[in-house]
Motif scaffolding. Structure first.
Motif, PDB file in Angstrom:
ATOM      1  N   MET A  14       0.820  -1.225   0.000  1.00  0.00           N
ATOM      2  CA  MET A  14       0.000   0.000   0.000  1.00  0.00           C
ATOM      3  C   MET A  14       0.847   1.264   0.000  1.00  0.00           C
ATOM      4  O   MET A  14       0.461   2.299   0.567  1.00  0.00           O
ATOM      5  N   ASP A  15       2.023   1.159  -0.601  1.00  0.00           N
ATOM      6  CA  ASP A  15       2.902   2.333  -0.695  1.00  0.00           C
ATOM      7  C   ASP A  15       2.422   3.282  -1.784  1.00  0.00           C
ATOM      8  O   ASP A  15       2.647   4.475  -1.727  1.00  0.00           O
ATOM      9  N   PRO A  40      -2.162   8.302  -0.803  1.00  0.00           N
ATOM     10  CA  PRO A  40      -2.394   9.316   0.224  1.00  0.00           C
ATOM     11  C   PRO A  40      -2.571   8.637   1.596  1.00  0.00           C
ATOM     12  O   PRO A  40      -3.155   7.555   1.671  1.00  0.00           O
ATOM     13  N   GLN A  41      -2.033   9.270   2.643  1.00  0.00           N
ATOM     14  CA  GLN A  41      -2.023   8.643   3.980  1.00  0.00           C
ATOM     15  C   GLN A  41      -3.410   8.186   4.434  1.00  0.00           C
ATOM     16  O   GLN A  41      -3.574   7.106   4.982  1.00  0.00           O
ATOM     17  N   PRO A 191       6.287 -13.729   3.953  1.00  0.00           N
ATOM     18  CA  PRO A 191       6.319 -12.266   3.988  1.00  0.00           C
ATOM     19  C   PRO A 191       7.488 -11.712   3.171  1.00  0.00           C
ATOM     20  O   PRO A 191       8.557 -12.333   3.110  1.00  0.00           O
ATOM     21  N   GLY A 192       7.268 -10.596   2.524  1.00  0.00           N
ATOM     22  CA  GLY A 192       8.347  -9.867   1.851  1.00  0.00           C
ATOM     23  C   GLY A 192       8.721  -8.696   2.736  1.00  0.00           C
ATOM     24  O   GLY A 192       9.487  -8.836   3.689  1.00  0.00           O
ATOM     25  N   ASN A 193       8.114  -7.532   2.429  1.00  0.00           N
ATOM     26  CA  ASN A 193       8.420  -6.324   3.225  1.00  0.00           C
ATOM     27  C   ASN A 193       7.365  -6.000   4.269  1.00  0.00           C
ATOM     28  O   ASN A 193       7.584  -5.130   5.104  1.00  0.00           O
ATOM     29  N   ALA A 194       6.185  -6.632   4.191  1.00  0.00           N
ATOM     30  CA  ALA A 194       5.040  -6.140   4.976  1.00  0.00           C
ATOM     31  C   ALA A 194       5.338  -6.062   6.473  1.00  0.00           C
ATOM     32  O   ALA A 194       5.033  -5.049   7.118  1.00  0.00           O
ATOM     33  N   LEU A 195       5.950  -7.107   7.026  1.00  0.00           N
ATOM     34  CA  LEU A 195       6.199  -7.094   8.476  1.00  0.00           C
ATOM     35  C   LEU A 195       7.347  -6.151   8.825  1.00  0.00           C
ATOM     36  O   LEU A 195       7.317  -5.467   9.858  1.00  0.00           O
ATOM     37  N   HIS A 206       9.078   5.428  10.309  1.00  0.00           N
ATOM     38  CA  HIS A 206       9.339   5.487   8.861  1.00  0.00           C
ATOM     39  C   HIS A 206       8.536   4.389   8.165  1.00  0.00           C
ATOM     40  O   HIS A 206       8.380   3.296   8.709  1.00  0.00           O
ATOM     41  N   ALA A 207       8.082   4.695   6.951  1.00  0.00           N
ATOM     42  CA  ALA A 207       7.244   3.732   6.221  1.00  0.00           C
ATOM     43  C   ALA A 207       8.012   2.450   5.894  1.00  0.00           C
ATOM     44  O   ALA A 207       7.427   1.379   5.782  1.00  0.00           O
TER      45      ALA A 207
END
Ligand SMILES: Nc1ncnc2c1ncn2[C@@H]1O[C@H](COP(=O)(O)OP(=O)(O)O)[C@@H](O)[C@H]1O
Ligand SMILES: [Mg+2]
Length: 371
Positions: A14-15, A40-41, A191-195, A206-207
């Motif tokens: 969801m980036d 958008p946030q 999982p890839g980046n989500a966690l 930071h995101a």
């Protein structure tokens, strides 16, 4: 003459929304324009919330889908402006939508989208809902990108692999091009980046962990890594797919609670999450593509240098490089896959799903919303 399709992807992270214009006039498809817009946030927060059941969720989901369609349209507009092309030159847009539930075992997968609105806004044919037919035919509905990977990257005499490091990590095993494409494999490793994103946001605000720099300062906690890897998902044989339904903050906190009553330093947890993505992805390569000479990485995780270093360490016999070296930057691959799938649907070409997603047979994927 150019034959152009657009592809739009907004993945589990969801980036944002990644878009490409893909030209099919040559033997291999070619990206002629790309654009990305950040999520958008407020929309990101709402989509994250919609991953779980909540009050008035049908209404909220419909509004979120409308907001997404506007964001998709903005990406398409930007690509048209930057390439100097008009809507009438685009055959169709493949719009994946935003996954909020992925439960093939219960017979469904759900991507929020409003393809009718996108067709209305852009004046271009829109093809959406690529996954449902695969699930209806008994498949996982995912991953679908391997068919594009085969068209784009396969080589005559070599087995190679493609690893998409998005929110979830997916592996594609490409048999040598002249071999039976029934041997094509694709599945979610875990999982890839989500966690990592979640943990980084919670502790550093930071995101994501830029370059994996924070993970690199931590020490891998062996017991925690073993605990992570003891989740039955990692030992399931493909076809298999997963998402935020399983690998979410609740899962992570449950594992942490089982390993230690004492808090583990946050940097060590980050290092261990990074090690988990590397280990589970590399094991998938070793188990299902022991002859692979090359691992092409794509998705935002390609920019996590620490993760790439770990992957290369686990796979000494295989060159790990990004898809940029094969003509397509990492953030464009998934979007290009949906442009490719849109073209297949336009030509009513069935996708041979059996070996990748476990569906009963080949099916035409997607639903057309004419301009
Ligand atoms: N410079 C970077 N360093 C580390 N990770 C990055 C970087 N840039 C992007 N990412 C990671 O990539 C993710 C987005 O990747 P993407 O392929 O779009 O995934 P998805 O398909 O799930 O949306 C981000 O959430 C982040 O975790
Ligand atoms: Mg993304």
């Amino acid at each position: 003459m150019l034959e152009i399709y657009a592809g739009l992807m907004s993945g589990t992270s969801m980036d944002g929304v990644d878009g490409v214009l893909l030209d099919f006039s040559d033997k291999r498809p070619c990206v002629i324009q790309a654009a990305s817009l950040e999520m958008p946030q407020a929309l990101k927060a709402e989509l994250l919330a919609l991953n779980q059941s909540g009050q008035d969720e049908l209404h909220r989901a419909a509004l979120a889908a409308n907001a997404l369609a506007h964001l998709y349209c903005a990406v398409v507009d930007q690509m048209l402006t930057q390439s100097g092309r008009t809507a009438s030159e685009i055959q169709a847009i493949g719009a994946h939508g935003q996954t909020v539930r992925h439960q093939p075992a219960s017979g469904y997968t759900l991507q929020l989208n409003n393809p009718a609105l996108l067709a209305e806004l852009t004046g271009i044919n829109v093809i959406a809902d690529f996954r449902s037919r695969c699930v209806a035919a008994g498949g996982q509905g995912a991953p679908l990108a391997p068919f594009f990977h085969a068209a784009m990257f396969s080589r005559p005499n070599e087995c190679m692999t493609v690893l998409n490091l998005g929110g979830i990590s997916n592996l594609t095993v490409l048999p040598p091009a002249e071999q039976d494409q029934e041997k094509l494999l694709g599945f979610d490793c875990g999982p890839g980046n989500a966690l990592m994103d979640y943990w980084c946001q919670a502790h550093l605000g930071h995101a994501y962990d830029d370059g994996g720099a924070w993970a690199a300062t931590g020490r891998v906690h062996d017991d925690l890594l073993s605990r992570f890897l003891s989740d039955p998902y990692f030992n399931l044989r493909p076809p298999k797919s997963t998402g935020r339904d399983l690998f979410n903050p609740t899962w992570l906190h449950a594992q942490l609670a089982k390993v230690s009553a004492m808090p583990i330093p946050p940097a060590d947890v980050q290092a261990t999450l990074c090690a988990l993505t590397a280990r589970s992805s590399a094991s998938a390569v070793k188990d299902f593509a022991p002859d692979s000479t090359e691992l092409l990485v794509c998705g935002g995780g390609s920019f996590n240098l620490h993760l790439i270093k770990l992957l290369q360490r686990h796979l000494p016999g295989c060159v790990v490089r990004t898809t940029s070296d094969r003509g397509i930057p990492p953030m464009q691959v998934e979007a290009a896959a949906f442009a490719w799938l849109a073209r297949q649907m336009t030509r009513r070409k069935a996708i041979p799903l059996k070996s990748t997603t476990g569906a009963k047979g080949s099916r035409i994927l997607g639903c057309l919303y004419p301009a």
